[in-house]
Scaffold this motif. Structure first.
Motif, PDB file in Angstrom:
ATOM      1  N   LEU A   1       1.072   9.141  -6.271  1.00 59.04           N
ATOM      2  CA  LEU A   1       1.049  10.531  -5.812  1.00 59.04           C
ATOM      3  C   LEU A   1       1.285  11.547  -6.925  1.00 59.04           C
ATOM      4  O   LEU A   1       0.514  12.518  -7.041  1.00 59.04           O
ATOM      5  CB  LEU A   1       2.088  10.703  -4.695  1.00 59.04           C
ATOM      6  CG  LEU A   1       2.046  12.040  -3.951  1.00 59.04           C
ATOM      7  CD1 LEU A   1       0.680  12.267  -3.309  1.00 59.04           C
ATOM      8  CD2 LEU A   1       3.143  12.092  -2.897  1.00 59.04           C
ATOM      9  N   PRO A   2       2.282  11.381  -7.813  1.00 57.94           N
ATOM     10  CA  PRO A   2       2.438  12.382  -8.887  1.00 57.94           C
ATOM     11  C   PRO A   2       1.444  12.211 -10.034  1.00 57.94           C
ATOM     12  O   PRO A   2       1.242  13.140 -10.826  1.00 57.94           O
ATOM     13  CB  PRO A   2       3.872  12.148  -9.362  1.00 57.94           C
ATOM     14  CG  PRO A   2       4.149  10.724  -9.052  1.00 57.94           C
ATOM     15  CD  PRO A   2       3.378  10.404  -7.814  1.00 57.94           C
ATOM     16  N   LEU A   3       0.828  11.031 -10.140  1.00 63.28           N
ATOM     17  CA  LEU A   3      -0.070  10.751 -11.266  1.00 63.28           C
ATOM     18  C   LEU A   3      -1.527  11.018 -10.919  1.00 63.28           C
ATOM     19  O   LEU A   3      -2.229  11.750 -11.645  1.00 63.28           O
ATOM     20  CB  LEU A   3       0.104   9.297 -11.717  1.00 63.28           C
ATOM     21  CG  LEU A   3       1.522   8.868 -12.121  1.00 63.28           C
ATOM     22  CD1 LEU A   3       1.566   7.391 -12.435  1.00 63.28           C
ATOM     23  CD2 LEU A   3       1.994   9.695 -13.318  1.00 63.28           C
ATOM     24  N   LEU A   4      -2.001  10.431  -9.852  1.00 60.58           N
ATOM     25  CA  LEU A   4      -3.401  10.553  -9.429  1.00 60.58           C
ATOM     26  C   LEU A   4      -3.429  10.903  -7.945  1.00 60.58           C
ATOM     27  O   LEU A   4      -3.476  10.010  -7.084  1.00 60.58           O
ATOM     28  CB  LEU A   4      -4.157   9.254  -9.692  1.00 60.58           C
ATOM     29  CG  LEU A   4      -4.268   8.796 -11.153  1.00 60.58           C
ATOM     30  CD1 LEU A   4      -4.827   7.398 -11.225  1.00 60.58           C
ATOM     31  CD2 LEU A   4      -5.148   9.772 -11.938  1.00 60.58           C
ATOM     32  N   PRO A   5      -3.372  12.185  -7.608  1.00 59.63           N
ATOM     33  CA  PRO A   5      -3.342  12.559  -6.182  1.00 59.63           C
ATOM     34  C   PRO A   5      -4.561  12.077  -5.402  1.00 59.63           C
ATOM     35  O   PRO A   5      -4.444  11.711  -4.228  1.00 59.63           O
ATOM     36  CB  PRO A   5      -3.272  14.091  -6.221  1.00 59.63           C
ATOM     37  CG  PRO A   5      -2.720  14.412  -7.576  1.00 59.63           C
ATOM     38  CD  PRO A   5      -3.234  13.346  -8.485  1.00 59.63           C
ATOM     39  N   ALA A   6      -5.738  12.074  -6.044  1.00 56.11           N
ATOM     40  CA  ALA A   6      -6.943  11.624  -5.337  1.00 56.11           C
ATOM     41  C   ALA A   6      -6.845  10.137  -4.981  1.00 56.11           C
ATOM     42  O   ALA A   6      -7.154   9.720  -3.858  1.00 56.11           O
ATOM     43  CB  ALA A   6      -8.175  11.886  -6.187  1.00 56.11           C
TER      44      ALA A   6
ATOM     45  N   THR B   1       0.831  -1.203   0.000  1.00 52.79           N
ATOM     46  CA  THR B   1       0.000   0.000   0.000  1.00 52.79           C
ATOM     47  C   THR B   1       0.865   1.252   0.000  1.00 52.79           C
ATOM     48  O   THR B   1       0.548   2.235  -0.698  1.00 52.79           O
ATOM     49  CB  THR B   1      -0.930   0.003   1.222  1.00 52.79           C
ATOM     50  OG1 THR B   1      -1.634  -1.236   1.280  1.00 52.79           O
ATOM     51  CG2 THR B   1      -1.942   1.129   1.132  1.00 52.79           C
ATOM     52  N   ALA B   2       1.944   1.257   0.765  1.00 54.85           N
ATOM     53  CA  ALA B   2       2.841   2.414   0.774  1.00 54.85           C
ATOM     54  C   ALA B   2       3.500   2.616  -0.584  1.00 54.85           C
ATOM     55  O   ALA B   2       3.630   3.751  -1.066  1.00 54.85           O
ATOM     56  CB  ALA B   2       3.896   2.242   1.864  1.00 54.85           C
ATOM     57  N   THR B   3       3.891   1.527  -1.237  1.00 59.77           N
ATOM     58  CA  THR B   3       4.493   1.631  -2.570  1.00 59.77           C
ATOM     59  C   THR B   3       3.487   2.184  -3.573  1.00 59.77           C
ATOM     60  O   THR B   3       3.824   3.052  -4.401  1.00 59.77           O
ATOM     61  CB  THR B   3       4.990   0.254  -3.030  1.00 59.77           C
ATOM     62  OG1 THR B   3       5.911  -0.258  -2.073  1.00 59.77           O
ATOM     63  CG2 THR B   3       5.661   0.342  -4.384  1.00 59.77           C
ATOM     64  N   ALA B   4       2.231   1.716  -3.504  1.00 62.49           N
ATOM     65  CA  ALA B   4       1.200   2.231  -4.402  1.00 62.49           C
ATOM     66  C   ALA B   4       0.936   3.716  -4.157  1.00 62.49           C
ATOM     67  O   ALA B   4       0.700   4.486  -5.099  1.00 62.49           O
ATOM     68  CB  ALA B   4      -0.090   1.435  -4.225  1.00 62.49           C
ATOM     69  N   THR B   5       1.002   4.156  -2.913  1.00 68.26           N
ATOM     70  CA  THR B   5       0.783   5.568  -2.599  1.00 68.26           C
ATOM     71  C   THR B   5       1.860   6.437  -3.226  1.00 68.26           C
ATOM     72  O   THR B   5       1.561   7.486  -3.839  1.00 68.26           O
ATOM     73  CB  THR B   5       0.756   5.772  -1.073  1.00 68.26           C
ATOM     74  OG1 THR B   5      -0.274   4.967  -0.507  1.00 68.26           O
ATOM     75  CG2 THR B   5       0.506   7.225  -0.731  1.00 68.26           C
ATOM     76  N   PHE B   6       3.125   6.032  -3.106  1.00 67.72           N
ATOM     77  CA  PHE B   6       4.219   6.813  -3.678  1.00 67.72           C
ATOM     78  C   PHE B   6       4.159   6.831  -5.210  1.00 67.72           C
ATOM     79  O   PHE B   6       4.503   7.838  -5.839  1.00 67.72           O
ATOM     80  CB  PHE B   6       5.565   6.253  -3.220  1.00 67.72           C
ATOM     81  CG  PHE B   6       5.944   6.687  -1.833  1.00 67.72           C
ATOM     82  CD1 PHE B   6       6.265   8.012  -1.567  1.00 67.72           C
ATOM     83  CD2 PHE B   6       5.965   5.781  -0.802  1.00 67.72           C
ATOM     84  CE1 PHE B   6       6.605   8.414  -0.288  1.00 67.72           C
ATOM     85  CE2 PHE B   6       6.305   6.177   0.481  1.00 67.72           C
ATOM     86  CZ  PHE B   6       6.627   7.497   0.746  1.00 67.72           C
ATOM     87  N   VAL B   7       3.724   5.730  -5.817  1.00 69.23           N
ATOM     88  CA  VAL B   7       3.643   5.674  -7.277  1.00 69.23           C
ATOM     89  C   VAL B   7       2.491   6.540  -7.793  1.00 69.23           C
ATOM     90  O   VAL B   7       2.616   7.236  -8.813  1.00 69.23           O
ATOM     91  CB  VAL B   7       3.484   4.213  -7.736  1.00 69.23           C
ATOM     92  CG1 VAL B   7       3.178   4.147  -9.226  1.00 69.23           C
ATOM     93  CG2 VAL B   7       4.745   3.420  -7.425  1.00 69.23           C
TER      94      VAL B   7
END
Length: 227
Positions: free
Chosen positions: A183-188, A175-181
């Motif tokens: 963040l710049p593409l889909l902030p929502a 989940t943390a890895t998905a959040t970092f990936v």
């Protein structure tokens, strides 16, 4: 940088020296030492209340012969809780994600309960291998099945604790890895995954405490059968 998600479960080393012993002993520093004063601070009072409630709940249905294990099982519960909770801090290592550590705790204690049963009440201890009223043709099969189930108990204890903690850590890592990936593409979407990560962290805290309790509770049930 980790080459695999499972690298976080490898035992850390420093100049070739394994640090699992240090990771095992450091969590004890988190527990305050009781004092000889009549009035203690809130943390010591809460700790004493928790230990009293746990021992009362665990040993009330047990015979007096099993009350000698109160110190061992209570210390084991505090030890497992401290290890599991400390492992949730970033850049730390969780020794209880290692199956060898969990089996090292489970096998000697389980074997001690079995030996106590064989010493104090051998007929009853051996009678657990064959239920009363079993038809004669099924006796050899049931004895083999019950013997296997007896010897698989410590393995189940160790695997249960290892699997639950490993799965929780992996979910938080993914989940943390998905959040970092995201963040710049889909902030929502990244905000939603961040909320999910916080919820998983709360769930993992609960799992860390519950699995320690289940580990000790099952050991107490094995002890209750043999005293």
């Amino acid at each position: 940088m980790m080459t695999s998600l499972f690298d976080q479960f490898m035992s850390p080393t420093f100049i070739g020296i394994p640090l699992i012993a240090l990771a095992t002993t450091i969590p004890w520093l988190a527990w305050p030492t009781p004092s000889t004063r009549w009035l203690n601070n809130r943390l010591l009072t809460l700790q004493g209340w928790f230990i009293n409630q746990f021992t009362h709940h665990l040993f009330t249905p047990m015979k007096l012969g099993g009350h000698k294990w109160a110190v061992i099982l209570t210390s084991l519960l505090l030890f497992l809780i401290s290890l599991n909770m400390m492992g949730l801090i970033p850049y730390t290592f969780t020794p209880t994600t290692q199956l060898s550590v969990n089996l090292g705790l489970a096998v000697p204690l389980w074997l001690a309960t079995v030996l106590i049963g064989l010493r104090n009440q051998p007929a009853i201890a051996l009678g657990h291998l064959l239920p009363e009223g079993t038809p004669a043709p099924l006796i050899p099969i049931l004895i083999i099945i019950e013997t296997i189930s007896l010897f698989i108990r410590p393995l189940a204890l160790g695997v249960r604790l290892t699997a639950n903690l490993t799965a929780g850590h992996l979910l938080i890592q993914l989940t943390a890895t998905a959040t970092f990936v995201l963040l710049p593409l889909l902030p929502a979407a990244a905000a939603l995954t961040m909320v999910l990560m916080y919820l998983l962290t709360v769930l993992e805290i609960a799992v860390a405490m519950i699995q320690a309790y289940v580990f000790v509770l099952l050991l107490s049930l094995y002890l209750q059968e043999n005293v």
